[in-house]
Scaffold this motif. Structure first.
Motif, PDB file in Angstrom:
ATOM      1  N   GLY A   1       7.706  10.808 -17.806  1.00 14.47           N
ATOM      2  CA  GLY A   1       7.574  12.114 -17.169  1.00 14.47           C
ATOM      3  C   GLY A   1       8.061  12.145 -15.738  1.00 14.47           C
ATOM      4  O   GLY A   1       8.571  11.160 -15.220  1.00 14.47           O
ATOM      5  N   PRO A   2       7.919  13.272 -15.050  1.00 13.82           N
ATOM      6  CA  PRO A   2       8.431  13.422 -13.688  1.00 13.82           C
ATOM      7  C   PRO A   2       7.650  12.563 -12.700  1.00 13.82           C
ATOM      8  O   PRO A   2       6.556  12.082 -12.998  1.00 13.82           O
ATOM      9  N   GLY A   3       8.250  12.402 -11.520  1.00 10.21           N
ATOM     10  CA  GLY A   3       7.593  11.635 -10.474  1.00 10.21           C
ATOM     11  C   GLY A   3       8.457  10.498  -9.993  1.00 10.21           C
ATOM     12  O   GLY A   3       9.639  10.387 -10.349  1.00 10.21           O
ATOM     13  N   PRO A   4       7.890   9.600  -9.197  1.00 11.16           N
ATOM     14  CA  PRO A   4       8.661   8.492  -8.626  1.00 11.16           C
ATOM     15  C   PRO A   4       9.250   7.596  -9.703  1.00 11.16           C
ATOM     16  O   PRO A   4       8.711   7.458 -10.798  1.00 11.16           O
ATOM     17  N   CYS A   5      10.359   6.980  -9.351  1.00  9.18           N
ATOM     18  CA  CYS A   5      11.012   6.063 -10.283  1.00  9.18           C
ATOM     19  C   CYS A   5      11.803   5.044  -9.476  1.00  9.18           C
ATOM     20  O   CYS A   5      12.485   5.398  -8.514  1.00  9.18           O
ATOM     21  N   ALA A   6      11.706   3.790  -9.856  1.00  6.70           N
ATOM     22  CA  ALA A   6      12.541   2.719  -9.307  1.00  6.70           C
ATOM     23  C   ALA A   6      12.668   1.668 -10.397  1.00  6.70           C
ATOM     24  O   ALA A   6      12.229   0.532 -10.259  1.00  6.70           O
ATOM     25  N   LEU A   7      13.284   2.073 -11.498  1.00  9.35           N
ATOM     26  CA  LEU A   7      13.241   1.302 -12.740  1.00  9.35           C
ATOM     27  C   LEU A   7      14.589   0.648 -13.024  1.00  9.35           C
ATOM     28  O   LEU A   7      15.576   1.332 -13.291  1.00  9.35           O
ATOM     29  N   PRO A   8      14.672  -0.693 -12.997  1.00 14.20           N
ATOM     30  CA  PRO A   8      15.904  -1.373 -13.417  1.00 14.20           C
ATOM     31  C   PRO A   8      15.989  -1.441 -14.937  1.00 14.20           C
ATOM     32  O   PRO A   8      15.018  -1.766 -15.611  1.00 14.20           O
ATOM     33  N   GLN A   9      17.160  -1.129 -15.444  1.00 13.49           N
ATOM     34  CA  GLN A   9      17.421  -1.211 -16.881  1.00 13.49           C
ATOM     35  C   GLN A   9      18.853  -1.666 -17.110  1.00 13.49           C
ATOM     36  O   GLN A   9      19.712  -1.550 -16.235  1.00 13.49           O
ATOM     37  N   ASN A  10      19.113  -2.207 -18.297  1.00 12.08           N
ATOM     38  CA  ASN A  10      20.473  -2.592 -18.666  1.00 12.08           C
ATOM     39  C   ASN A  10      21.220  -1.350 -19.104  1.00 12.08           C
ATOM     40  O   ASN A  10      20.962  -0.789 -20.164  1.00 12.08           O
TER      41      ASN A  10
ATOM     42  N   LEU B   1       0.875  -1.172   0.000  1.00  9.92           N
ATOM     43  CA  LEU B   1       0.000   0.000   0.000  1.00  9.92           C
ATOM     44  C   LEU B   1       0.906   1.213   0.000  1.00  9.92           C
ATOM     45  O   LEU B   1       1.673   1.422   0.952  1.00  9.92           O
ATOM     46  N   GLN B   2       0.841   2.007  -1.061  1.00 10.73           N
ATOM     47  CA  GLN B   2       1.710   3.162  -1.200  1.00 10.73           C
ATOM     48  C   GLN B   2       0.901   4.452  -1.173  1.00 10.73           C
ATOM     49  O   GLN B   2      -0.117   4.569  -1.860  1.00 10.73           O
ATOM     50  N   ASP B   3       1.379   5.400  -0.366  1.00 10.83           N
ATOM     51  CA  ASP B   3       0.759   6.720  -0.249  1.00 10.83           C
ATOM     52  C   ASP B   3       1.829   7.744  -0.590  1.00 10.83           C
ATOM     53  O   ASP B   3       2.603   8.180   0.257  1.00 10.83           O
ATOM     54  N   ILE B   4       1.889   8.140  -1.878  1.00  7.87           N
ATOM     55  CA  ILE B   4       2.946   9.009  -2.400  1.00  7.87           C
ATOM     56  C   ILE B   4       2.305  10.313  -2.862  1.00  7.87           C
ATOM     57  O   ILE B   4       1.514  10.328  -3.814  1.00  7.87           O
ATOM     58  N   ARG B   5       2.661  11.399  -2.194  1.00 11.17           N
ATOM     59  CA  ARG B   5       1.986  12.665  -2.472  1.00 11.17           C
ATOM     60  C   ARG B   5       2.905  13.728  -3.079  1.00 11.17           C
ATOM     61  O   ARG B   5       2.506  14.879  -3.223  1.00 11.17           O
ATOM     62  N   TYR B   6       4.113  13.342  -3.454  1.00  5.36           N
ATOM     63  CA  TYR B   6       5.066  14.346  -3.938  1.00  5.36           C
ATOM     64  C   TYR B   6       5.146  14.419  -5.460  1.00  5.36           C
ATOM     65  O   TYR B   6       6.020  15.100  -6.008  1.00  5.36           O
ATOM     66  N   VAL B   7       4.282  13.731  -6.184  1.00  2.22           N
ATOM     67  CA  VAL B   7       4.385  13.712  -7.647  1.00  2.22           C
ATOM     68  C   VAL B   7       4.198  15.128  -8.186  1.00  2.22           C
ATOM     69  O   VAL B   7       3.150  15.749  -8.006  1.00  2.22           O
ATOM     70  N   ALA B   8       5.204  15.648  -8.857  1.00  2.00           N
ATOM     71  CA  ALA B   8       5.157  17.042  -9.332  1.00  2.00           C
ATOM     72  C   ALA B   8       6.053  17.201 -10.541  1.00  2.00           C
ATOM     73  O   ALA B   8       6.981  16.430 -10.767  1.00  2.00           O
ATOM     74  N   ALA B   9       5.750  18.204 -11.333  1.00  2.00           N
ATOM     75  CA  ALA B   9       6.595  18.631 -12.441  1.00  2.00           C
ATOM     76  C   ALA B   9       7.184  19.979 -12.048  1.00  2.00           C
ATOM     77  O   ALA B   9       6.514  21.004 -12.128  1.00  2.00           O
TER      78      ALA B   9
ATOM     79  N   LEU C   1      21.024  -1.768 -13.583  1.00  2.00           N
ATOM     80  CA  LEU C   1      21.098  -0.695 -12.602  1.00  2.00           C
ATOM     81  C   LEU C   1      19.706  -0.094 -12.420  1.00  2.00           C
ATOM     82  O   LEU C   1      18.969   0.084 -13.383  1.00  2.00           O
ATOM     83  N   THR C   2      19.347   0.214 -11.181  1.00  2.00           N
ATOM     84  CA  THR C   2      18.024   0.749 -10.879  1.00  2.00           C
ATOM     85  C   THR C   2      18.076   2.267 -10.812  1.00  2.00           C
ATOM     86  O   THR C   2      18.825   2.835 -10.012  1.00  2.00           O
ATOM     87  N   LEU C   3      17.288   2.907 -11.657  1.00  5.80           N
ATOM     88  CA  LEU C   3      17.224   4.364 -11.705  1.00  5.80           C
ATOM     89  C   LEU C   3      16.188   4.861 -10.710  1.00  5.80           C
ATOM     90  O   LEU C   3      15.050   4.389 -10.696  1.00  5.80           O
ATOM     91  N   LEU C   4      16.570   5.822  -9.867  1.00 10.54           N
ATOM     92  CA  LEU C   4      15.623   6.463  -8.956  1.00 10.54           C
ATOM     93  C   LEU C   4      15.180   7.817  -9.486  1.00 10.54           C
ATOM     94  O   LEU C   4      14.430   8.533  -8.826  1.00 10.54           O
ATOM     95  N   SER C   5      15.656   8.157 -10.661  1.00 10.01           N
ATOM     96  CA  SER C   5      15.195   9.349 -11.372  1.00 10.01           C
ATOM     97  C   SER C   5      15.169   8.993 -12.856  1.00 10.01           C
ATOM     98  O   SER C   5      16.197   8.627 -13.426  1.00 10.01           O
TER      99      SER C   5
ATOM    100  N   GLY D   1      16.125  12.705  -6.382  1.00  7.52           N
ATOM    101  CA  GLY D   1      15.935  12.643  -7.824  1.00  7.52           C
ATOM    102  C   GLY D   1      14.535  12.253  -8.223  1.00  7.52           C
ATOM    103  O   GLY D   1      14.058  12.633  -9.294  1.00  7.52           O
ATOM    104  N   ALA D   2      13.839  11.514  -7.363  1.00  7.92           N
ATOM    105  CA  ALA D   2      12.471  11.085  -7.650  1.00  7.92           C
ATOM    106  C   ALA D   2      11.455  12.171  -7.327  1.00  7.92           C
ATOM    107  O   ALA D   2      10.280  12.033  -7.678  1.00  7.92           O
ATOM    108  N   GLY D   3      11.888  13.234  -6.628  1.00  5.72           N
ATOM    109  CA  GLY D   3      10.985  14.325  -6.293  1.00  5.72           C
ATOM    110  C   GLY D   3      10.537  14.372  -4.853  1.00  5.72           C
ATOM    111  O   GLY D   3       9.826  15.297  -4.448  1.00  5.72           O
TER     112      GLY D   3
END
Length: 815
Positions: free
Chosen positions: A622-631, A443-451, A612-616, A791-793
């Motif tokens: 677009g802007p906002g949270p990020c926790a994305l693994p990519q090569n 259960l996630q309560d994330i209120r900082y999503v912004a541009a 590697l997992t990107l936190l931005s 970096g995620a905001g």
């Protein structure tokens, strides 16, 4: 250029030292001196038997870089957990994670590993308990209860241990039942009401059947105070939720667990050996210790209930925080999307406790089909559940909060056929199968999503994602001795991995698809299917009884999958496996009548498709949270490792280790770091966008320890010991932080040096020990992990401070 030159110099130095050691070993018998004990026996280094190549073998005869520690050695070093056990192993990182990751660890060897507990991610270091693969980082910081030895295999073990052992493997071996009708009891009391109770009993049931049971209990108060902000700052206007004395709610970093292990061994003759074992662990404690290091977010939606902005006022200090277990109800203040103005945000709440329950059973059957052929079967089933809540902002502000529950079961079966064909060939043929299912509820309560300064939307959702992981492998390993003192070892393993992941993104009612992530609800991610052929070739030559040198080439890989935390549809992306080839030369020596053991190795890694997992990641949706693994790209790395054990006089032991590693990215995927399409780029401007090394890699690591066992005659023995260990600095996030930015100032992990001391008295029969130990002797303040969400905001950086100086007194009785 200077860094590359330094690394090359270190590598050359390693080769020179290795060659010198070979020459010294060849001459050693001419001037070796024996120092005798009172009974006339000489003081020598211990014989340590390992099973890294599927059969019992002397550590010094094994052509692999291995750190092996017996249970007695670990006790002398005041090691209580697996992370303590690996603190002196070169190039190895095993640390407890921050509170946001529950009861998990970060594990890497030679910079290759994993820190994310999510079951969608595969560990890069294989962890084994009594030859059974432990599939997750959650619950992996094992208590050293009744341990016989720990083996740390450095470098990829894709052939020998297989699944996800690209950095290496850590193997935990329990003491086996022997029917000796013995055991021990120990009790410890120490700082902050620390209580540890351990015991083990070995018993004979019949002539053919024996058993062993062991247990552990641990309790200790925490060392980071959690205060109620409104109570501690009554003029702030923040409502008090009720603090205790001096507004103290509880303490983080506490300990509370119970563990039990039982074994039955049936051994009717020399041909058949059957071992059935089961274990249970329950841990309940407050979150891992954490403190706020940086806070700055002007988004009105993250303010406290009475409108205080999230800023440095909520930084409590080095040993305290204002952690909360939920967020207030509110109406969303819109910015970028006016239609969302007034959108209702429900209150959320959780528990201050992190609870882990884990159990498993396994059966190991060994049967000698003939004098030369042995069949081994290893069957295992394991389950765990870990529940925890995490307040990312450590304050009464409403930046981010989450409840998490991970359940996991795993079944594995391995069959292994070993054959000794005369004096020349030792061969192993085997197969491995595993089936694992995990469900990650959050259960996630994330209120900082912004541009920039403008809020976008509120993000309150429930995820309830099932993950199914399967692996099948066949492998073979052959050791050939074509000439005296020359051995060639060759192995192959074919692996097929699969992973299926389904996203569920619901509103807080648990039924309605989330209005902002509903496009992902019920969507099955593209399944991962991967095939891999790993190989290993090693050649070793024994120049003399004192010196063995080896050279090897080995490969390993870590399976791919899908990003498990998409915060928008564009982040629902797959990632591929990462692969490594390791080139290594080493020398193992026992010199001066085996009073000096010196092991050296030099390695070179060719690493491809780093996960590697990107936190931005504004380029992905677009802007906002990020926790994305990519090569992210490819790299080359080289390093040197050394271990030494010296017994210069009767009763004295000196041991030490050293590792140095240099890392160089050869190309980076531009889409991953700046959103521009294109092939993996070696452009200096692209390379500069990513940190110069991966998370979990230390350039330098060293340790040194010394002890002296003084003979007190009929009064027994007195053994003082001191250990000093240094772990080098590590990066924070993957992307290079701007100079002077919060990430650069507060988000990096500095290196630290810790010292432990122990004084042990043993009676003359050596069946009673009384020990006084002090860990972190000089009360060094340091961080084991950091969590940077700027970096995620979110505008926050937190740190997990390590344990302060602690003392303890232990009594152990053997019977």
């Amino acid at each position: 250029m200077a860094k590359a030159s330094t690394g090359a110099s270190i590598a050359r130095l390693g080769l020179v030292v290795s060659a010198s050691a070979i020459a010294l070993g060849a001459a050693a018998p001419a001037f070796a001196q024996a120092t005798g004990d009172k009974d006339g026996s000489s003081v020598t280094t211990d014989e340590i038997i390992v099973t890294a190549q599927f059969y019992a073998q002397n550590l010094q005869d094994t052509p692999i870089a291995i750190t092996a520690m017996t249970g007695d050695t670990l006790e002398q070093r005041s090691a209580a957990s697996l992370s303590d056990a690996t603190s002196s192993a070169p190039s190895v990182l095993l640390r407890p994670q921050s509170a946001a990751f529950g009861d998990s660890v970060s594990a890497s060897i030679r910079g290759l590993g994993q820190s994310d507990f999510d079951p969608a991610m595969e560990p890069g270091v294989g962890i084994y308990i009594d030859d059974v693969y432990y599939p997750r980082l959650t619950g992996a910081n094992l208590d050293l209860m009744d341990v016989d030895r720990v083996e740390v295999l450095r470098g990829p073990q894709g052939t020998l241990t297989g699944k996800n052992a690209e950095g290496g493997a850590i193997k935990f071996f329990s003491k086996m039942p022997t029917g000796e009708n013995g055991g021990y009891l120990s009790a410890t009391y120490g700082s902050r009401n620390r209580i540890n109770l351990r015991g083990s009993a070995d018993f004979k049931l019949t002539d053919d059947l024996s058993g062993r049971i062991s247990g552990a209990y641990a309790s200790q108060e925490g060392y980071v105070n959690v205060y109620d902000y409104g109570c501690a700052h009554p003029s702030s206007g923040v409502p008090s939720t009720g603090g205790g004395s001096k507004c103290l709610k509880y303490k983080e970093g506490d300990v509370g667990y119970q563990a039990l292990r039982g074994m039955l061994r049936y051994n009717p003759d020399e041909k058949l050996d059957v071992l059935i074992s089961g274990d249970y662990t329950h841990s309940s404690h407050h979150n891992s210790a954490q403190v706020l290091l940086y806070a700055n977010n002007s988004n009105p939606n993250v303010a406290t209930a009475n409108g205080l902005p999230y800023d440095s006022r909520f930084i409590c200090g080095p040993w305290c925080n204002y952690d909360t277990t939920g967020q207030n109800a509110a109406s969303f203040v819109a910015g970028l999307i006016p239609a969302l103005d007034g959108f209702p945000m429900a209150a959320t709440s959780g528990s201050e406790l992190s609870v882990l329950t884990s159990w498993g059973v396994s059966g190991k059957i060994g049967y000698d089909l003939s004098d030369a052929v042995k069949l081994t079967s290893i069957t295992s089933y394991r389950e765990f559940e870990n529940s925890f809540s995490a307040d990312g902002d450590l304050s009464p502000a409403n930046v981010g909060f989450g409840n998490n529950n991970v359940t996991d079961w795993a079944f594995s079966q391995e069959l292994r056929l070993g054959a000794r064909l005369g004096d020349m060939i030792n061969a192993t043929l085997g197969g491995f199968y595993s089936d694992e299912k995990a469900v990650y509820y959050t259960l996630q309560d994330i209120r900082y999503v912004a541009a920039g300064p403008l809020p976008i939307f509120p993000l309150q959702f429930i995820g309830d994602d099932p993950i199914r992981t399967k692996s099948r492998a066949v492998y073979g390993n052959v050791e050939v001795t074509p000439a005296d003192n020359l051995t060639i070892n060759m192995g192959l393993r074919y692996t097929h991995d699969s992973k299926d992941y389904t996203f569920y993104r619901l509103s807080l009612d648990g039924v309605t698809p989330n209005p902002f992530l509903g496009a992902l609800n019920g969507v099955a991610a593209a399944p991962f299917r991967g095939n891999r052929l790993d190989y290993r070739v090693a050649l070793d030559y024994r120049f003399s009884p004192e010196v063995m040198a080896y050279a090897s080439i080995a490969t390993g890989y870590k399976a791919g999958g899908n990003g498990p935390r998409p915060f928008n549809a564009a982040q629902a992306l797959a990632f591929g496996p990462e692969k490594v080839t390791n080139y290594e030369v080493g020398v193992k020596t026992d010199l001066f009548d085996r009073k000096l053991r010196l092991n050296l190795d030099v390695f070179y890694l060719d690493f491809k498709d780093a996960q590697l997992t990107l936190l931005s990641c504004p380029q992905y949706g677009g802007p906002g949270p990020c926790a994305l693994p990519q090569n992210a790209g490819n790299a080359h790395s080289k390093g040197i490792e050394a271990e030494v054990f010296l017994s210069p006089v009767t009763g004295m032991q000196i041991d030490g280790s050293l590792s140095y590693q240099d890392w160089k990215w050869t190309c980076i995927n531009p889409q991953v770091v700046r959103g521009a399409a294109g092939a993996c780029s070696s452009d200096a401007a692209v390379l500069a966008l990513i940190e110069s090394r991966p998370p979990g890699m230390m350039k330098w690591k060293w340790s040194v320890g010394a002890q002296y066992q003084a003979d007190l005659g009929s009064a027994g023995w007195l053994t003082p010991r001191i250990d000093v260990a240094y772990q080098g600095s590590m990066i924070g996030n993957v992307l290079t932080p701007a100079a002077g930015s919060p990430s650069a100032l507060y988000g990096q992990l500095d290196g630290f040096t810790l010292a432990n001391a122990r004084l042990t008295w043993s009676n003359s029969a050596k069946d009673l020990d009384v020990a006084l130990e002090v860990t972190n002797l000089f009360d060094k303040y340091y961080y084991t992990a950091k969590f940077d969400l700027t970096g995620a905001g979110a505008g926050s950086i937190s740190g997990a401070p390590g344990r302060p100086r602690e003392w303890a007194v232990s009594i152990k009785k053997k019977f």
